[in-house]
Design a protein around this motif. Structure first.
Motif, PDB file in Angstrom:
ATOM      1  N   PRO A 115       0.831  -1.201   0.000  1.00 21.16           N
ATOM      2  CA  PRO A 115       0.000   0.000   0.000  1.00 21.16           C
ATOM      3  C   PRO A 115       0.869   1.256   0.000  1.00 21.16           C
ATOM      4  N   GLY A 116       0.494   2.235  -0.830  1.00 21.79           N
ATOM      5  CA  GLY A 116       1.236   3.489  -0.907  1.00 21.79           C
ATOM      6  C   GLY A 116       1.192   4.295   0.378  1.00 21.79           C
ATOM      7  N   THR A 117       0.221   3.976   1.232  1.00 19.66           N
ATOM      8  CA  THR A 117       0.138   4.687   2.508  1.00 19.66           C
ATOM      9  C   THR A 117       1.232   4.243   3.481  1.00 19.66           C
ATOM     10  N   SER A 118       1.862   3.084   3.235  1.00 15.91           N
ATOM     11  CA  SER A 118       2.920   2.571   4.117  1.00 15.91           C
ATOM     12  C   SER A 118       4.282   2.541   3.438  1.00 15.91           C
ATOM     13  N   ALA A 119       4.332   2.072   2.200  1.00 16.19           N
ATOM     14  CA  ALA A 119       5.608   1.974   1.482  1.00 16.19           C
ATOM     15  C   ALA A 119       5.945   3.334   0.864  1.00 16.19           C
TER      16      ALA A 119
END
Length: 178
Positions: free
Chosen positions: A92-96
């Motif tokens: 997910p772009g919210t974490s990576a």
């Protein structure tokens, strides 16, 4: 001594009618059944290892997401040798944080392209070359890290997919802390 003979009132059956099939040409059956495994034209892949966890802590916050993947070719008397694999995994772009994979290890493994954005997902692709046979069925373990955004850890559903020109694809989904 009395002897009696009884006759049917209908016509007597001929020798040809009694023997039936004996007067026809012989039939040779050439077909035979094939074993179930003979229908397998491609190897089957299985994801033996798929682990994802936060790594490289700076105080209480992880800086990276570490991943381990290992692919196995199932034993088959007829399947071809698997000589190359592609493994794809999205975070997910919210974490990576995106960018190139860090610390890629595992004999035969190489990092490929990275696509995506912080708005959606970052997709990482890796390739492996070697030989998966009945005697050497598993790849070396692919281990890599990706940069992590400075956000609290969260739980995410992650799916890894392994594909090969010589095999059916395999996928596995886990819920991991990222």
């Amino acid at each position: 001594m009395t002897e009696s003979t009884t006759r049917d009132s209908g016509p007597a059956a001929s020798r040809r009618a009694l023997l039936g099939a004996a007067w026809t040409a012989p039939v040779v059956v050439a077909a035979s059944t094939a074993p179930a495994y003979a229908a397998s034209a491609a190897a089957s892949l299985v994801l033996d290892t798929f682990a994802v966890y936060p790594d490289d802590y700076n105080g209480a916050s992880p800086n990276r997401i570490k991943t381990q993947v290992q692919v196995r070719r199932e034993w088959s008397a007829t399947a071809p040798v698997v000589t190359s694999l592609t493994v794809t995994l999205s975070f997910p772009g919210t974490s990576a944080a995106g960018g190139a994979a860090l610390s890629v290890t595992g004999t035969g493994w190489a990092a490929g392209k990275v696509t995506g954005s912080s708005d959606t997902v970052w997709t990482y692709t890796f390739t492996w070359t070697g030989a998966l046979t009945n005697d050497a069925q598993s790849t070396p373990e692919l281990t890599f890290s990706v940069k992590r955004r400075n956000v609290p850890t969260t739980s995410a559903s992650l799916t890894v997919v392994a594909t090969s020109p010589q095999a059916t694809s395999a996928s596995r989904t886990i819920t991991a802390t990222v």
